[in-house]
Write a protein that holds these residues in place. Structure first.
Motif, PDB file in Angstrom:
ATOM      1  N   SER A   1       1.634  -2.213  -7.234  1.00  0.00           N
ATOM      2  CA  SER A   1       1.960  -1.174  -6.249  1.00  0.00           C
ATOM      3  C   SER A   1       3.111  -1.650  -5.397  1.00  0.00           C
TER       4      SER A   1
ATOM      5  N   VAL B   1       4.048  -8.032  -2.904  1.00  0.00           N
ATOM      6  CA  VAL B   1       2.857  -7.194  -3.016  1.00  0.00           C
ATOM      7  C   VAL B   1       1.602  -8.021  -2.731  1.00  0.00           C
TER       8      VAL B   1
ATOM      9  N   ARG C   1       1.269 -10.652  -0.979  1.00  0.00           N
ATOM     10  CA  ARG C   1       1.179 -11.079   0.424  1.00  0.00           C
ATOM     11  C   ARG C   1       1.138  -9.906   1.393  1.00  0.00           C
ATOM     12  N   GLY C   2       1.130  -8.684   0.851  1.00  0.00           N
ATOM     13  CA  GLY C   2       1.052  -7.506   1.703  1.00  0.00           C
ATOM     14  C   GLY C   2       2.303  -7.255   2.529  1.00  0.00           C
ATOM     15  N   LYS C   3       3.460  -7.610   1.998  1.00  0.00           N
ATOM     16  CA  LYS C   3       4.716  -7.465   2.722  1.00  0.00           C
ATOM     17  C   LYS C   3       5.479  -6.228   2.238  1.00  0.00           C
ATOM     18  N   ASP C   4       6.039  -5.486   3.184  1.00  0.00           N
ATOM     19  CA  ASP C   4       6.853  -4.312   2.864  1.00  0.00           C
ATOM     20  C   ASP C   4       8.289  -4.783   2.661  1.00  0.00           C
TER      21      ASP C   4
END
Length: 271
Positions: free
Chosen positions: A9, A40, A42-45
């Motif tokens: 994602s 993704v 590490r949840g970084k945009d």
């Protein structure tokens, strides 16, 4: 799951931080897939994209990136590693010693900070495959940014002897002088296309990326007791590695260096 598989994602938003890889050409680059996978995880945009920049345009492009407020930094690869160091405002001690960077980060005020992770990644990649470098005799082909970084990292890791070979003699003479000054306990010599007498042979040039490329050394002189390592990642089995495998050598693929750099690079870029 491999970091080189496509992210499960990833969405571009108005807050997405932009990262790049500066190269010319960009067809061969592998890092964006890996970095985007890490972002993704590490949840970084954030997203990394290839930036195909010719050497003559590098200065203007980097100047523009300073003003791009959504830009956080870039990996720097062939042919820009050495020329990009002069475009940075600050570089790490190892980058200064090597004379090249392979990554830069943009600070909030537009300042550019460079580092050199090629050598660290290469040595860690060898170690991950059970190949220890301490006290080895190493033959290294190349004199570019990656070769310089790998030479310094090998010396730092405690090799006993290093033979440098390159088509342009003055470049390896300069590298040899820097290494002797920084690591007086390592025996540094200038060599030819003959890799005999070494237990680790490293191609740190771009030779092997194209089918028409000549071999970087005389592969007919390789013996089965030698480890032959590449930095070229595409093709995975270069002509040199194919010749080394035919000679009974253990081979070490180019992607191992990148595998171990990517986590370090992601952290350096703020992911």
């Amino acid at each position: 799951m491999s970091i080189f598989q496509k992210p499960t994602s990833a969405y571009i938003t108005g807050r997405t931080r932009v990262l790049g890889i500066l190269a010319h050409p960009t067809d061969h680059v592998k890092a964006p897939t890996g970095i985007n996978r890490i972002a993704v995880a590490r949840g970084k945009d954030a997203v990394m994209v290839p930036l195909n920049v010719s050497p003559s345009d590098l200065g203007r492009v980097v100047t523009g990136l300073r003003a791009l407020r959504s830009f956080d930094g870039a990996i720097v690869t062939v042919p820009h590693k050495q020329s990009a160091i002069s475009l940075c405002d600050e570089v790490s001690p190892r980058a200064a010693a090597v004379g090249a960077i392979n990554i830069l980060r943009r600070a909030h005020d537009g300042r550019l900070i460079g580092d050199q992770l090629d050598g660290v990644g290469f040595v860690e990649g060898l170690g991950s495959q059970g190949i220890e470098v301490a006290r080895r005799s190493v033959y290294l082909v190349g004199a570019g940014g990656a070769a310089n970084a790998i030479a310094f990292a090998l010396a730092e890791a405690g090799i006993a002897r290093l033979t440098l070979a390159n088509r342009t003699l003055n470049k390896i003479e300069t590298l040899a002088a820097k290494l002797r000054n920084a690591y007086p306990d390592v025996k540094v010599a200038i060599g030819s296309a003959d890799p005999r007498g070494h237990s680790l042979v490293v191609n740190a040039t771009t030779l092997g990326m194209k089918p028409s490329d000549p071999l970087p050394l005389d592969a007919t002189l390789l013996t089965p007791d030698v480890v032959v390592a590449e930095v070229v990642m595409e093709p995975e089995i270069t002509a040199l590695l194919a010749a080394a495998r035919s000679a009974g050598c253990r081979i070490h693929l180019g992607h191992h260096m990148l595998d171990h750099q990517l986590q370090l690079m992601a952290s350096f870029l703020g992911l």
